[in-house]
Design a protein around this motif. Structure first.
Motif, PDB file in Angstrom:
ATOM      1  N   LEU A 108     -26.747  31.656  -8.665  1.00  0.00           N
ATOM      2  CA  LEU A 108     -25.889  32.834  -8.755  1.00  0.00           C
ATOM      3  C   LEU A 108     -25.617  33.223 -10.197  1.00  0.00           C
ATOM      4  O   LEU A 108     -25.276  32.380 -11.014  1.00  0.00           O
ATOM      5  CB  LEU A 108     -24.540  32.562  -8.077  1.00  0.00           C
ATOM      6  N   ASN A 109     -25.771  34.517 -10.508  1.00  0.00           N
ATOM      7  CA  ASN A 109     -25.305  34.989 -11.796  1.00  0.00           C
ATOM      8  C   ASN A 109     -23.862  35.439 -11.623  1.00  0.00           C
ATOM      9  O   ASN A 109     -23.362  35.566 -10.517  1.00  0.00           O
ATOM     10  CB  ASN A 109     -26.211  36.108 -12.346  1.00  0.00           C
ATOM     11  N   SER A 110     -23.161  35.674 -12.717  1.00  0.00           N
ATOM     12  CA  SER A 110     -21.730  35.960 -12.625  1.00  0.00           C
ATOM     13  C   SER A 110     -21.446  37.268 -11.897  1.00  0.00           C
ATOM     14  O   SER A 110     -20.463  37.372 -11.169  1.00  0.00           O
ATOM     15  CB  SER A 110     -21.097  35.963 -14.008  1.00  0.00           C
ATOM     16  N   ALA A 111     -22.285  38.282 -12.058  1.00  0.00           N
ATOM     17  CA  ALA A 111     -22.060  39.553 -11.358  1.00  0.00           C
ATOM     18  C   ALA A 111     -22.197  39.359  -9.853  1.00  0.00           C
ATOM     19  O   ALA A 111     -21.397  39.882  -9.071  1.00  0.00           O
ATOM     20  CB  ALA A 111     -23.033  40.614 -11.849  1.00  0.00           C
ATOM     21  N   LEU A 112     -23.213  38.609  -9.449  1.00  0.00           N
ATOM     22  CA  LEU A 112     -23.410  38.349  -8.025  1.00  0.00           C
ATOM     23  C   LEU A 112     -22.241  37.538  -7.484  1.00  0.00           C
ATOM     24  O   LEU A 112     -21.729  37.816  -6.406  1.00  0.00           O
ATOM     25  CB  LEU A 112     -24.726  37.618  -7.789  1.00  0.00           C
ATOM     26  N   LYS A 113     -21.814  36.539  -8.242  1.00  0.00           N
ATOM     27  CA  LYS A 113     -20.698  35.713  -7.807  1.00  0.00           C
ATOM     28  C   LYS A 113     -19.446  36.570  -7.626  1.00  0.00           C
ATOM     29  O   LYS A 113     -18.715  36.425  -6.650  1.00  0.00           O
ATOM     30  CB  LYS A 113     -20.455  34.596  -8.822  1.00  0.00           C
ATOM     31  N   THR A 114     -19.214  37.498  -8.539  1.00  0.00           N
ATOM     32  CA  THR A 114     -18.063  38.391  -8.432  1.00  0.00           C
ATOM     33  C   THR A 114     -18.161  39.240  -7.171  1.00  0.00           C
ATOM     34  O   THR A 114     -17.184  39.405  -6.439  1.00  0.00           O
ATOM     35  CB  THR A 114     -17.967  39.293  -9.681  1.00  0.00           C
ATOM     36  N   ASP A 115     -19.340  39.770  -6.911  1.00  0.00           N
ATOM     37  CA  ASP A 115     -19.539  40.579  -5.702  1.00  0.00           C
ATOM     38  C   ASP A 115     -19.306  39.749  -4.438  1.00  0.00           C
ATOM     39  O   ASP A 115     -18.713  40.232  -3.475  1.00  0.00           O
ATOM     40  CB  ASP A 115     -20.949  41.170  -5.663  1.00  0.00           C
ATOM     41  N   ILE A 116     -19.767  38.519  -4.458  1.00  0.00           N
ATOM     42  CA  ILE A 116     -19.608  37.661  -3.289  1.00  0.00           C
ATOM     43  C   ILE A 116     -18.135  37.334  -3.078  1.00  0.00           C
ATOM     44  O   ILE A 116     -17.643  37.331  -1.948  1.00  0.00           O
ATOM     45  CB  ILE A 116     -20.466  36.388  -3.423  1.00  0.00           C
ATOM     46  N   ILE A 117     -17.414  37.097  -4.150  1.00  0.00           N
ATOM     47  CA  ILE A 117     -15.987  36.827  -4.039  1.00  0.00           C
ATOM     48  C   ILE A 117     -15.262  38.049  -3.473  1.00  0.00           C
ATOM     49  O   ILE A 117     -14.383  37.919  -2.622  1.00  0.00           O
ATOM     50  CB  ILE A 117     -15.412  36.385  -5.395  1.00  0.00           C
ATOM     51  N   ARG A 118     -15.645  39.245  -3.921  1.00  0.00           N
ATOM     52  CA  ARG A 118     -15.067  40.476  -3.356  1.00  0.00           C
ATOM     53  C   ARG A 118     -15.386  40.584  -1.868  1.00  0.00           C
ATOM     54  O   ARG A 118     -14.536  40.954  -1.056  1.00  0.00           O
ATOM     55  CB  ARG A 118     -15.600  41.699  -4.087  1.00  0.00           C
ATOM     56  N   SER A 119     -16.627  40.264  -1.508  1.00  0.00           N
ATOM     57  CA  SER A 119     -17.021  40.315  -0.097  1.00  0.00           C
ATOM     58  C   SER A 119     -16.223  39.318   0.724  1.00  0.00           C
ATOM     59  O   SER A 119     -15.828  39.606   1.858  1.00  0.00           O
ATOM     60  CB  SER A 119     -18.510  40.029   0.050  1.00  0.00           C
ATOM     61  N   LEU A 120     -15.976  38.159   0.156  1.00  0.00           N
ATOM     62  CA  LEU A 120     -15.173  37.151   0.837  1.00  0.00           C
ATOM     63  C   LEU A 120     -13.768  37.689   1.087  1.00  0.00           C
ATOM     64  O   LEU A 120     -13.194  37.483   2.157  1.00  0.00           O
ATOM     65  CB  LEU A 120     -15.127  35.864   0.014  1.00  0.00           C
ATOM     66  N   GLY A 121     -13.222  38.408   0.121  1.00  0.00           N
ATOM     67  CA  GLY A 121     -11.908  39.025   0.304  1.00  0.00           C
ATOM     68  C   GLY A 121     -11.917  40.043   1.430  1.00  0.00           C
ATOM     69  O   GLY A 121     -10.988  40.092   2.252  1.00  0.00           O
ATOM     70  N   GLN A 122     -12.962  40.866   1.484  1.00  0.00           N
ATOM     71  CA  GLN A 122     -13.076  41.848   2.557  1.00  0.00           C
ATOM     72  C   GLN A 122     -13.252  41.163   3.914  1.00  0.00           C
ATOM     73  O   GLN A 122     -12.685  41.598   4.917  1.00  0.00           O
ATOM     74  CB  GLN A 122     -14.242  42.809   2.294  1.00  0.00           C
ATOM     75  N   LEU A 123     -14.016  40.085   3.936  1.00  0.00           N
ATOM     76  CA  LEU A 123     -14.195  39.316   5.166  1.00  0.00           C
ATOM     77  C   LEU A 123     -12.855  38.762   5.634  1.00  0.00           C
ATOM     78  O   LEU A 123     -12.550  38.764   6.829  1.00  0.00           O
ATOM     79  CB  LEU A 123     -15.201  38.191   4.932  1.00  0.00           C
ATOM     80  N   GLY A 124     -12.029  38.339   4.688  1.00  0.00           N
ATOM     81  CA  GLY A 124     -10.692  37.853   5.024  1.00  0.00           C
ATOM     82  C   GLY A 124      -9.851  38.940   5.661  1.00  0.00           C
ATOM     83  O   GLY A 124      -9.083  38.690   6.603  1.00  0.00           O
ATOM     84  N   LYS A 125      -9.973  40.160   5.164  1.00  0.00           N
ATOM     85  CA  LYS A 125      -9.226  41.279   5.744  1.00  0.00           C
ATOM     86  C   LYS A 125      -9.676  41.557   7.177  1.00  0.00           C
ATOM     87  O   LYS A 125      -8.855  41.826   8.056  1.00  0.00           O
ATOM     88  CB  LYS A 125      -9.386  42.528   4.883  1.00  0.00           C
ATOM     89  N   VAL A 126     -10.978  41.484   7.409  1.00  0.00           N
ATOM     90  CA  VAL A 126     -11.504  41.677   8.770  1.00  0.00           C
ATOM     91  C   VAL A 126     -10.955  40.584   9.683  1.00  0.00           C
ATOM     92  O   VAL A 126     -10.497  40.855  10.797  1.00  0.00           O
ATOM     93  CB  VAL A 126     -13.047  41.672   8.783  1.00  0.00           C
ATOM     94  N   GLY A 127     -10.985  39.354   9.200  1.00  0.00           N
ATOM     95  CA  GLY A 127     -10.450  38.240   9.985  1.00  0.00           C
ATOM     96  C   GLY A 127      -8.976  38.420  10.294  1.00  0.00           C
ATOM     97  O   GLY A 127      -8.516  38.146  11.407  1.00  0.00           O
ATOM     98  N   SER A 128      -8.224  38.891   9.318  1.00  0.00           N
ATOM     99  CA  SER A 128      -6.798  39.133   9.524  1.00  0.00           C
ATOM    100  C   SER A 128      -6.574  40.201  10.580  1.00  0.00           C
ATOM    101  O   SER A 128      -5.709  40.064  11.455  1.00  0.00           O
ATOM    102  CB  SER A 128      -6.162  39.554   8.201  1.00  0.00           C
ATOM    103  N   ASN A 129      -7.357  41.271  10.520  1.00  0.00           N
ATOM    104  CA  ASN A 129      -7.240  42.325  11.522  1.00  0.00           C
ATOM    105  C   ASN A 129      -7.578  41.811  12.922  1.00  0.00           C
ATOM    106  O   ASN A 129      -6.899  42.132  13.899  1.00  0.00           O
ATOM    107  CB  ASN A 129      -8.138  43.515  11.175  1.00  0.00           C
ATOM    108  N   LEU A 130      -8.627  41.001  13.015  1.00  0.00           N
ATOM    109  CA  LEU A 130      -8.989  40.423  14.313  1.00  0.00           C
ATOM    110  C   LEU A 130      -7.873  39.530  14.843  1.00  0.00           C
ATOM    111  O   LEU A 130      -7.540  39.547  16.024  1.00  0.00           O
ATOM    112  CB  LEU A 130     -10.290  39.625  14.206  1.00  0.00           C
ATOM    113  N   ASN A 131      -7.273  38.762  13.944  1.00  0.00           N
ATOM    114  CA  ASN A 131      -6.180  37.880  14.329  1.00  0.00           C
ATOM    115  C   ASN A 131      -4.981  38.691  14.821  1.00  0.00           C
ATOM    116  O   ASN A 131      -4.342  38.330  15.811  1.00  0.00           O
ATOM    117  CB  ASN A 131      -5.789  36.984  13.152  1.00  0.00           C
TER     118      ASN A 131
END
Length: 91
Positions: free
Chosen positions: A26-49
């Motif tokens: 992983l380069n740092s830009a990709l890692k940043t994007d993945i961390i952002r995606s993880l945050g969005q995934l968390g929001k989806v999970g919260s909505n499902l919950n």
């Protein structure tokens, strides 16, 4: 999908599989994007919950039992994907 194309993978699923298994550096830009995606995934999970809680609490009564099962499966999948991403980021 752009990154999977740029990295030479046949599709984004193959790219994500390689990422999760640790086969992609992983380069740092990709890692940043993945961390952002993880945050969005968390929001989806919260909505499902929240939807599942509303159903379990009786505030939503128009869904069939199969609908609740699907929501619970979706929440479990979101949680599993999130954990796999977190584990991959720790490497």
């Amino acid at each position: 999908m752009e990154r999977s194309d740029a990295a030479g993978f046949p599709d984004h699923q193959a790219y994500l599989s390689a990422f999760i298994s640790g086969d992609i550096e992983l380069n740092s830009a990709l890692k940043t994007d993945i961390i952002r995606s993880l945050g969005q995934l968390g929001k989806v999970g919260s909505n499902l919950n929240q939807i599942a809680r509303a159903i379990n609490g009786g505030r939503l009564t128009t869904l069939e039992p199969k609908d609740l099962e699907i929501l619970e499966q979706a929440l479990a999948a979101v949680e599993k994907i999130g954990e796999e991403i977190r584990q991959a980021l720790r490497k």
